[in-house]
Design a protein around this motif. Structure first.
Motif, mmCIF file in Angstrom:
data_model
loop_
_atom_site.group_PDB
_atom_site.id
_atom_site.type_symbol
_atom_site.label_atom_id
_atom_site.label_comp_id
_atom_site.label_asym_id
_atom_site.label_seq_id
_atom_site.Cartn_x
_atom_site.Cartn_y
_atom_site.Cartn_z
ATOM 1 N N ASN A 101 56.204 134.666 -47.707
ATOM 2 C CA ASN A 101 55.654 133.679 -46.937
ATOM 3 C C ASN A 101 56.680 132.161 -46.987
ATOM 4 O OD1 ASN A 101 55.370 132.615 -49.489
ATOM 5 N ND2 ASN A 101 53.249 132.287 -49.512
ATOM 6 N N ARG A 102 57.814 132.391 -47.550
ATOM 7 C CA ARG A 102 58.623 131.429 -47.652
ATOM 8 C C ARG A 102 59.621 131.284 -46.506
ATOM 9 N NH1 ARG A 102 59.361 128.968 -52.491
ATOM 10 N NH2 ARG A 102 61.452 128.839 -52.471
ATOM 11 N N MET A 103 59.829 132.293 -45.774
ATOM 12 C CA MET A 103 60.389 132.365 -44.842
ATOM 13 C C MET A 103 60.143 133.589 -43.757
ATOM 14 S SD MET A 103 64.702 132.620 -44.265
ATOM 15 C CE MET A 103 65.649 132.437 -42.586
ATOM 16 N N PHE A 104 59.557 133.390 -42.581
ATOM 17 C CA PHE A 104 59.205 134.484 -41.668
ATOM 18 C C PHE A 104 59.133 133.761 -40.224
ATOM 19 C CE2 PHE A 104 55.526 131.665 -43.063
ATOM 20 C CZ PHE A 104 54.935 131.283 -41.805
ATOM 21 N N MET A 105 58.966 134.730 -39.346
ATOM 22 C CA MET A 105 59.191 134.427 -38.056
ATOM 23 C C MET A 105 58.151 134.889 -37.134
ATOM 24 S SD MET A 105 62.033 136.872 -36.595
ATOM 25 C CE MET A 105 62.264 138.923 -36.986
ATOM 26 N N ILE A 134 60.287 123.903 -42.301
ATOM 27 C CA ILE A 134 61.202 123.698 -41.291
ATOM 28 C C ILE A 134 61.055 124.850 -40.261
ATOM 29 C CG2 ILE A 134 63.580 123.952 -40.798
ATOM 30 C CD1 ILE A 134 63.915 123.268 -43.721
ATOM 31 N N ASP A 135 60.977 124.551 -38.985
ATOM 32 C CA ASP A 135 61.001 125.285 -37.536
ATOM 33 C C ASP A 135 62.184 125.462 -37.200
ATOM 34 O OD1 ASP A 135 58.015 125.359 -37.552
ATOM 35 O OD2 ASP A 135 57.840 124.375 -35.755
ATOM 36 N N VAL A 136 62.548 126.885 -36.789
ATOM 37 C CA VAL A 136 63.696 127.359 -36.023
ATOM 38 C C VAL A 136 63.259 127.733 -34.909
ATOM 39 C CG1 VAL A 136 65.847 128.493 -35.972
ATOM 40 C CG2 VAL A 136 65.127 127.483 -38.232
ATOM 41 N N GLN A 137 63.142 126.730 -33.757
ATOM 42 C CA GLN A 137 62.652 127.599 -32.616
ATOM 43 C C GLN A 137 63.812 127.861 -31.385
ATOM 44 O OE1 GLN A 137 59.525 125.344 -30.677
ATOM 45 N NE2 GLN A 137 58.785 124.437 -32.598
ATOM 46 N N TYR A 138 63.542 129.106 -31.052
ATOM 47 C CA TYR A 138 64.484 129.894 -30.145
ATOM 48 C C TYR A 138 63.954 130.456 -29.168
ATOM 49 C CZ TYR A 138 67.930 133.428 -29.001
ATOM 50 O OH TYR A 138 68.925 134.049 -28.576
ATOM 51 N N THR A 178 66.673 126.357 -23.118
ATOM 52 C CA THR A 178 67.040 127.837 -22.184
ATOM 53 C C THR A 178 67.360 129.136 -23.174
ATOM 54 O OG1 THR A 178 69.307 127.362 -22.124
ATOM 55 C CG2 THR A 178 67.828 126.194 -20.241
ATOM 56 N N GLU A 179 67.422 130.066 -22.477
ATOM 57 C CA GLU A 179 67.773 131.397 -23.314
ATOM 58 C C GLU A 179 69.263 131.243 -24.190
ATOM 59 O OE1 GLU A 179 69.250 135.985 -22.179
ATOM 60 O OE2 GLU A 179 67.679 134.792 -20.571
ATOM 61 N N GLY A 180 69.029 131.390 -25.372
ATOM 62 C CA GLY A 180 69.988 131.000 -26.206
ATOM 63 C C GLY A 180 69.998 129.816 -27.201
ATOM 64 N N THR A 181 69.202 128.872 -26.717
ATOM 65 C CA THR A 181 69.057 127.762 -27.458
ATOM 66 C C THR A 181 68.018 127.919 -28.523
ATOM 67 O OG1 THR A 181 69.044 126.718 -25.324
ATOM 68 C CG2 THR A 181 68.520 125.437 -27.067
ATOM 69 N N TYR A 182 68.547 126.987 -29.720
ATOM 70 C CA TYR A 182 67.759 127.023 -30.959
ATOM 71 C C TYR A 182 67.668 125.350 -31.109
ATOM 72 C CZ TYR A 182 71.806 126.797 -33.567
ATOM 73 O OH TYR A 182 73.217 126.458 -34.007
ATOM 74 N N PRO A 184 56.688 131.709 -17.589
ATOM 75 C CA PRO A 184 56.438 132.774 -18.726
ATOM 76 C C PRO A 184 57.862 132.303 -19.754
ATOM 77 C CG PRO A 184 57.499 133.918 -17.179
ATOM 78 C CD PRO A 184 57.186 132.546 -16.530
ATOM 79 N N VAL A 185 57.704 132.288 -21.166
ATOM 80 C CA VAL A 185 58.519 131.991 -22.138
ATOM 81 C C VAL A 185 58.581 133.291 -23.053
ATOM 82 C CG1 VAL A 185 59.236 130.482 -24.205
ATOM 83 C CG2 VAL A 185 58.722 129.554 -21.632
ATOM 84 N N HIS A 186 59.410 133.741 -23.684
ATOM 85 C CA HIS A 186 59.541 134.511 -24.910
ATOM 86 C C HIS A 186 60.305 133.878 -25.792
ATOM 87 C CE1 HIS A 186 60.478 138.973 -26.509
ATOM 88 N NE2 HIS A 186 59.603 138.189 -27.335
ATOM 89 N N LYS A 187 59.532 133.726 -26.968
ATOM 90 C CA LYS A 187 60.263 132.806 -28.083
ATOM 91 C C LYS A 187 59.992 133.270 -29.476
ATOM 92 C CE LYS A 187 59.309 127.942 -29.157
ATOM 93 N NZ LYS A 187 58.683 126.787 -28.886
ATOM 94 N N VAL A 188 60.790 132.939 -30.379
ATOM 95 C CA VAL A 188 60.556 133.199 -31.887
ATOM 96 C C VAL A 188 60.603 131.546 -32.458
ATOM 97 C CG1 VAL A 188 63.032 133.630 -32.353
ATOM 98 C CG2 VAL A 188 61.044 134.410 -34.026
ATOM 99 N N VAL A 189 59.803 131.646 -33.516
ATOM 100 C CA VAL A 189 59.873 130.617 -34.546
ATOM 101 C C VAL A 189 59.838 131.109 -35.879
ATOM 102 C CG1 VAL A 189 58.801 128.286 -35.373
ATOM 103 C CG2 VAL A 189 58.360 128.932 -32.926
ATOM 104 N N ILE A 190 61.103 130.561 -36.462
ATOM 105 C CA ILE A 190 61.223 130.959 -37.741
ATOM 106 C C ILE A 190 60.877 129.678 -38.665
ATOM 107 C CG2 ILE A 190 63.074 131.401 -39.632
ATOM 108 C CD1 ILE A 190 64.802 132.925 -37.686
ATOM 109 N N LYS A 191 59.930 130.215 -39.558
ATOM 110 C CA LYS A 191 59.225 129.181 -40.436
ATOM 111 C C LYS A 191 60.017 129.166 -41.694
ATOM 112 C CE LYS A 191 56.020 127.239 -38.968
ATOM 113 N NZ LYS A 191 55.678 126.100 -38.380
ATOM 114 N N ILE A 192 60.551 128.115 -42.260
ATOM 115 C CA ILE A 192 61.229 128.193 -43.798
ATOM 116 C C ILE A 192 60.592 127.202 -44.562
ATOM 117 C CG2 ILE A 192 63.513 127.974 -44.844
ATOM 118 C CD1 ILE A 192 64.948 128.424 -41.784
ATOM 119 N N ARG A 193 60.241 127.599 -45.610
ATOM 120 C CA ARG A 193 59.749 126.733 -46.674
ATOM 121 C C ARG A 193 60.864 125.708 -46.748
ATOM 122 N NH1 ARG A 193 54.728 125.415 -48.691
ATOM 123 N NH2 ARG A 193 56.058 125.003 -50.483
ATOM 124 N N ALA A 194 60.722 124.372 -46.893
ATOM 125 C CA ALA A 194 61.789 123.310 -46.879
ATOM 126 C C ALA A 194 62.115 123.279 -48.358
ATOM 127 C CB ALA A 194 61.256 122.110 -46.584
#
Length: 157
Positions: free
Chosen positions: A45-49, A71-75, A119-123, A143-153
């Motif tokens: 639960n410290r880093m997941f997507m 922290i959010d890493v949105q891609y 856009t595609e490839g942007t984080y 339509p958007v296909h996206k991943v958000v990596i959540k990282i415990r700060a």
């Protein structure tokens, strides 16, 4: 807030904190076409997507959000959206405060300071306290296909 593109990061190296660099490497090496929607643990639960698919919304339908512990890493895997950001909540209390239980607070009616066209490839890396309004488009319903990596700060300590 940090904005980048995987093609450039792969070429130049990211130069980020090792934990953030690890998240960027996950984005570079994961085949998202075969990955199911939903939560996928990277470090428990410290880093997941969270892999998501949705249609963009009109700006009036989306609230600003912020996090305290993650922290959010949105891609963007495919499609495009705009993420607005606000430099301040103007001293307002959240309209929906779940920071303690779910690590997010939502705000309506904030004025954007700026925006990032994803856009595609942007984080986009968003740090705790940074107000952002994702999933927006001037042409809603895209339509958007996206991943958000959540990282415990605290992983950056």
């Amino acid at each position: 807030m940090i904005v980048g593109n995987l093609r450039q990061a792969a070429k130049d190296g990211s130069g980020l904190h090792p934990v953030l660099d690890e998240a960027i490497r996950v984005l570079e090496t994961t085949d998202f076409s075969n990955l199911s929607l939903g939560k996928h643990e990277l470090k428990g639960n410290r880093m997941f997507m969270n892999v998501q698919e949705y249609d963009t919304k009109d700006v009036s339908e989306m609230m600003y959000e912020k996090h305290a512990a993650h922290i959010d890493v949105q891609y963007v895997i495919s499609g495009d959206e705009t993420i607005h950001w606000a430099a301040s909540d103007d001293g307002r209390s959240p309209d929906d405060d779940r920071l303690e239980s779910d690590d997010f607070a939502l705000y309506q009616g904030l004025q954007p300071t700026g925006s990032v066209h994803m856009t595609e490839g942007t984080y986009l890396i968003l740090f705790p306290g940074e107000l952002h309004q994702p999933c927006v488009s001037p042409n809603p319903g895209r339509p958007v296909h996206k991943v958000v990596i959540k990282i415990r700060a605290d992983l950056l300590d």
